[in-house]
Design an enzyme around this catalytic site. Structure first.
Site, PDB file in Angstrom:
ATOM      1  N   ALA A  97       0.832  -1.199   0.000  1.00 60.47           N
ATOM      2  CA  ALA A  97       0.000   0.000   0.000  1.00 60.47           C
ATOM      3  C   ALA A  97       0.869   1.252   0.000  1.00 60.47           C
ATOM      4  O   ALA A  97       1.701   1.442   0.888  1.00 60.47           O
ATOM      5  CB  ALA A  97      -0.912  -0.008   1.225  1.00 60.47           C
ATOM      6  N   TYR A 129      -9.476  -0.043   5.989  1.00 66.96           N
ATOM      7  CA  TYR A 129      -8.821   1.239   5.765  1.00 66.96           C
ATOM      8  C   TYR A 129      -9.851   2.243   5.232  1.00 66.96           C
ATOM      9  O   TYR A 129     -11.033   1.945   5.134  1.00 66.96           O
ATOM     10  CB  TYR A 129      -7.607   1.058   4.860  1.00 66.96           C
ATOM     11  CG  TYR A 129      -6.573   0.152   5.495  1.00 66.96           C
ATOM     12  CD1 TYR A 129      -6.076   0.427   6.776  1.00 66.96           C
ATOM     13  CD2 TYR A 129      -6.112  -0.999   4.858  1.00 66.96           C
ATOM     14  CE1 TYR A 129      -5.155  -0.408   7.395  1.00 66.96           C
ATOM     15  CE2 TYR A 129      -5.192  -1.847   5.470  1.00 66.96           C
ATOM     16  CZ  TYR A 129      -4.719  -1.547   6.734  1.00 66.96           C
ATOM     17  OH  TYR A 129      -3.818  -2.374   7.352  1.00 66.96           O
TER      18      TYR A 129
END
Length: 366
Positions: A57, A182
């Site tokens: 990420a 997230y």
């Protein structure tokens, strides 16, 4: 039906096989910049024969990092260090992809090796997390600051800007991270989204941010390159995000130019009861693929070549994404090809060790 070592075409990009390196945080950055560790980590998986190599990420803003040691792509200064990586990955015959992310309320946490739970206090170098609503993940996490609508628009813009940088860095695939609790997943899940404006409440409203991010990224991302979205197909908790809502989200994303859904699950609530076992998330990929017509990727405890090949051959998914198994063995694709009786080209530099008859990627023999 295709098999694991058949190529996969997504827009103008062809993957040499259907094996992808799943994004895996390495906690090895300073200020978000990739290092030699990333060059070796990602490059070795390309040498090992994976068709697609995705970065961990990469935060689109500094405060979007999970930990202070996470990867970032929030400034133009981040572009050049990625170029060396993407160039090498492509030289090996693989395709380089980047996952764009924002951790939301799960940001500013200690990296796992420090073995401390929850949010890093600002006095120790942490920062204030943001989220759709001021609801902490659990008692060890800070209460996040709720994003204003201006703040939400800024997040959309930063994802789009990050996609432009990804192109300049040489990536050919972008994946939007909307899973694992997230920020984008936080907007999807009723557990973390308590808003009463146009970004909360109904399914249409809770999916709005993901749709806006996908549309903004697609506008900046070249038409010839594919766009992936990783979702958590379910929260594994009653009253939360589930597979039925995921189906509707994917139907909304298809006309926005999303080419493949990377199907994971969980991460929205602590202590979710997940039936973890080999291929436990693959049914989500199969159902989303079957009912929406969008290509899917399967993840989660895929370890053996026969298992991965079976997923592709039976139409459960178009791509398999491996994480821990590729940490254990960067050359898993080459071993898988041998076990399955398929051809996968070995690097010329390694041809001494290749099984008899294995094709080399290069004519060079050292």
């Amino acid at each position: 039906m295709p098999h694991l070592f058949d190529p996969l075409s997504l827009r103008g990009v062809e993957l040499g096989n259907r094996i992808a390196v799943s994004p895996m945080c390495q906690y090895s950055c300073v200020d978000g910049f990739p290092t030699d560790w990333h060059f070796v980590h990602l490059g070795s998986r390309a040498v090992g024969g994976a068709g697609l190599v995705l970065t961990e990420a990469a935060a689109v803003v500094p405060e979007g990092r999970i930990s202070p040691q996470d990867l970032g792509i929030w400034s133009d200064e981040h572009i050049e260090p990625f170029v060396r990586i993407t160039r090498f990955v492509h030289e090996q015959g693989s395709v380089a992809g980047v996952q764009l992310a924002h951790a939301g309320r799960k940001a500013s946490t200690y990296r796992p090796l420090e073995k401390k739970p929850g949010t890093i206090p600002t006095a120790e170098g942490g920062w204030q997390p943001v989220a759709p609503s001021p609801v902490a993940f659990d008692q060890t996490y800070a209460i996040p600051e709720a994003l204003s609508e201006d703040g939400i628009r800024a997040v959309v813009r930063r994802f789009a800007e990050a996609a432009e940088r990804a192109q300049q860095a040489g990536f050919r695939v972008v994946e939007i991270h909307a899973a694992h609790g997230y920020l984008l997943h936080q907007f999807l899940s009723p557990f973390s989204n308590k808003r009463t404006d146009q970004y909360g409440g109904s399914l249409e409203n809770r999916t709005r941010l993901v749709r806006e991010v996908a549309a903004a990224v697609r506008e900046k991302w070249p038409e010839r390159f594919p766009l992936l979205v990783r979702i958590s197909a379910t929260d594994w908790a009653e009253g939360g995000w589930d597979i039925e809502q995921s189906l509707e989200l994917v139907r909304q994303l298809r006309p926005l130019g999303v080419d493949l859904i990377d199907c994971s699950s969980g991460g929205s609530v602590p202590n979710a009861r997940m039936p973890i076992g080999p291929g436990y998330q693959t049914p989500f990929a199969e159902r989303l693929r079957r009912e929406t017509g969008v290509a899917t990727g399967a993840v989660g405890m895929i370890t053996s070549p026969a298992q991965a090949d079976h997923i592709i051959r039976t139409g459960q998914a178009d791509l398999v994404l491996l994480a821990r198994e590729l940490l254990r063995d960067p050359y898993w694709p080459l071993r898988a090809a041998r076990e399955l009786g398929q051809k996968s080209p070995w690097p010329g530099q390694y041809l001494r060790a290749a099984p008899e008859g294995s094709p080399a990627r290069s004519a060079t023999f050292l």
